[in-house]
Design a protein around this motif. Sequence first.
Motif, short mmCIF file in Angstrom:
data_model
loop_
_atom_site.label_atom_id
_atom_site.label_comp_id
_atom_site.label_asym_id
_atom_site.label_seq_id
_atom_site.Cartn_x
_atom_site.Cartn_y
_atom_site.Cartn_z
N UNK A 24 8.02 36.09 24.07
CA UNK A 24 8.83 34.90 24.35
C UNK A 24 8.65 33.79 23.31
N UNK A 25 7.71 33.97 22.38
CA UNK A 25 7.58 32.98 21.32
C UNK A 25 8.59 33.29 20.21
N UNK A 26 8.81 32.30 19.33
CA UNK A 26 9.81 32.55 18.28
C UNK A 26 9.27 33.42 17.15
N UNK A 27 7.99 33.81 17.25
CA UNK A 27 7.41 34.67 16.23
C UNK A 27 7.47 36.15 16.60
N UNK A 28 8.02 36.45 17.75
CA UNK A 28 8.14 37.87 18.13
C UNK A 28 9.52 38.13 18.71
N UNK A 29 9.80 39.42 18.87
CA UNK A 29 11.14 39.82 19.23
C UNK A 29 11.07 41.08 20.10
N UNK A 30 12.07 41.29 20.88
CA UNK A 30 12.18 42.58 21.58
C UNK A 30 13.44 43.27 21.10
N UNK A 31 13.53 44.57 21.35
CA UNK A 31 14.77 45.30 21.07
C UNK A 31 14.82 46.01 19.74
N UNK A 32 13.80 45.82 18.86
CA UNK A 32 13.80 46.54 17.59
C UNK A 32 13.31 47.98 17.76
N UNK A 33 13.24 48.70 16.67
CA UNK A 33 12.81 50.10 16.73
C UNK A 33 11.29 50.25 16.89
N UNK A 34 10.52 49.26 16.40
CA UNK A 34 9.06 49.42 16.28
C UNK A 34 8.37 48.75 17.46
N UNK A 35 7.73 49.55 18.29
CA UNK A 35 7.09 48.99 19.46
C UNK A 35 5.73 48.40 19.08
#
Length: 625
Positions: free
Chosen positions: A195-206
């Motif tokens: 939930x921080x702006x330094x991370x993301x969900x939904x990409x290929x790399x878990x």
Amino acid sequence: MSMLATIGQVAHFAVGLTGNPLTIIGLVPIFAAGLAFLRYVAVDPESHPVNVRHVRREYDFIVVGGGSAGAVVASRLSEIANWTVLLLEAGGDENEISDIPAMSGYTQMSEFDWMYQTSPPGDSPYCLAMIGDRCNWPRGKVLGGSSVLNAMIYIRGNKHDYDQWERQGNRGWSYQDVLPYFLKSEDNRNPYLSKTKYHQTGGYLTVQESPWRTPLSIAFLQAGKELGYDIRDCNGEKQTGFMLSQGTLRRGSRCSTSKAFLRPVRMRNNLHVAMYSQATKVMINPKTKTAYGVKFVRNNHPQTVRARREVILSAGAIGSPHLLMLSGVGEKNHLQSFQIPVLSDLKVGYNLQDHIGLGGLTFIIDDPITFTKSRYQTFAVAMEYIVNEKGPLTSLGGVEGLAFVNTKYAPKSGDWPDVQFHFAPSSINSDGEQVKKITGLRDSVYNTIYKPLRNAETWTILPLLLRPKSSGWIKLKSKDPSVYPDINPNYFTHREDIQTLTEGIRIALNVSNSQAFQKFNSRPHRIPFPKCRQYDFDTDDYWECSLRHFTFTIYHPTSTCKMGPVEDPDAVVDPRLKVHGIKNLRVIDASIMPNIVSGNTNAPTIMIGEKGADMIKEDWGIKIR
Ligand SMILES: Cc1cc2nc3c(=O)[nH]c(=O)nc-3n(C[C@H](O)[C@H](O)[C@H](O)COP(=O)(O)OP(=O)(O)OC[C@H]3O[C@@H](n4cnc5c(N)ncnc54)[C@H](O)[C@@H]3O)c2cc1C
Ligand SMILES: *[C@@H]1O[C@H](CO)[C@@H](O)[C@H](O)[C@H]1NC(C)=O
Ligand SMILES: *[C@@H]1O[C@H](CO)[C@@H](O)[C@H](O)[C@H]1NC(C)=O
């Protein structure tokens, strides 16, 4: 393939790894692997990439090397439906053993490993505790490359690293420019991070923290606080501080770049993956200085394949410079001494940088809470991994905590630490003799120092130097592509590298002295290296001697095809990763880093793959969203 055959193969693989699985690792991992395969068949919708039977005569793009960067590049280029892409990989496919995070050390010295070694050192000695004074340099020879062998630690480096790249004339590589590419890949599974702006969900790399850890990991964080550091996400706003390890893990198993980027696109018919295919030369027209294809050997059968648009080298920091030199791109005098015609006179193979630290800095405690083989290689632990995707086997190669700390030599400007800690609730002795084997430690050293710890509760900090001043080179030994190049990292040729590491070691001693660790009666293991006995413990000479003996690579060789503008006499590729002086040829992997990043190199290399693929698309007129 039938299940039994596969389990048989896994068992066979384990025998290959260890010589004798019954006495060395026990049957548990084999059983675990068999059941992990069952889980995989039952649950995992993604199958492995297909090894193409026939390589066509021509493709739009040829990517050499399917490692951390190459898997990304091939995946992203093949998004363009009317481009054809060939990925050539020297190794085969990963398997169920390489998937088990806690067993990451077991793929070294196996068929998945190139098994490089450094040449014996010159005036500035290192790896003296190792057989022949040589450091082992494992590199992945498998689809997914070194992301199949690595400890899965997910670290991005420091903002200032990238801003420095940009200041050196590499437009488009500042932290602001590269952050979106870290985010593009990422599927972070820890909500407090995503939930921080330094991370993301939904990409290929878990990316996630290991779901399991020992109580000592918490002591490590508390010790950091006592020493005046913050506990933070060191991949976030600031780097200085202590953290729990984040890793390229998916549901408790390794998430290699092959799993992340190639499995989901395996059905694309414009992407061919050719395994067991080792490139031997890039074909370059000597008149037009244009790359137009690749020579490679597959199952002992030499072949050629043409590239309509570009050849991309993603063979890693050893493989890419090696191939360039074999193809006539490199330092003039050096190539001429092998009668290789020179097509572009560039400093290929120079500027070799790596992260090293003191291996075997061991502390002893009283409580039975550390990661020992007898405690965690059990049937119950295997079942916990297989059924619940949890437990000790999900530990990131045993590295539970990380820290970025400042010695007295660190830049005063702030937040650009010079030493990193890898914290593990185990030591050289904890895993039988596997660590001895993969580091190549001499019997005399192992028996004197680590064997007495057989029944002890131990933990380790590996203090490593983030920005070494010393650098080395990769050079040809022969124009025969099957002969490994000369690897000479030149560790410790600058005194400052020893001085900074020595201060880092002293901060690690203070971690042990913290209340958090004194609760467990923590104390350093004081048996010196046999040849360091004349120095008193904790003197500068003692640590220098120790560093020159157990010189521990953290396996991050980089920077051998340095990125830089045309004015930079040391540059091999330009800021769009094109090889200077040659058309239609790029290098996209860890070798392009102008300076090694301040942190583990896998995530930055994946970022380079993402950004490089976008640059190729842009240069061929594709609009980037
Ligand atoms: C044991 C180990 C532990 C590590 N631990 C971590 C960690 O915990 N965290 C982290 O961030 N980093 C870690 N690293 C480093 C990280 O994995 C590497 O920096 C990264 O994988 C490098 O990516 P690359 O694409 O440059 O090269 P690689 O991933 O090595 O890929 C190169 C690929 O090219 C192939 N290749 C080479 N030559 C040829 C040829 N002639 N023809 C065809 N194919 C070829 C190779 O087989 C390989 O698949 C570790 C590395 C190792 C070895
Ligand atoms: C590829 O597709 C794009 C758009 O889909 C099109 O503009 C382009 O002309 C195509 N190129 C070729 C070689 O077919
Ligand atoms: C270690 O701790 C001692 C006591 O607090 C302190 O004097 C010393 O400076 C610390 N060492 C380092 C390298 O930070």
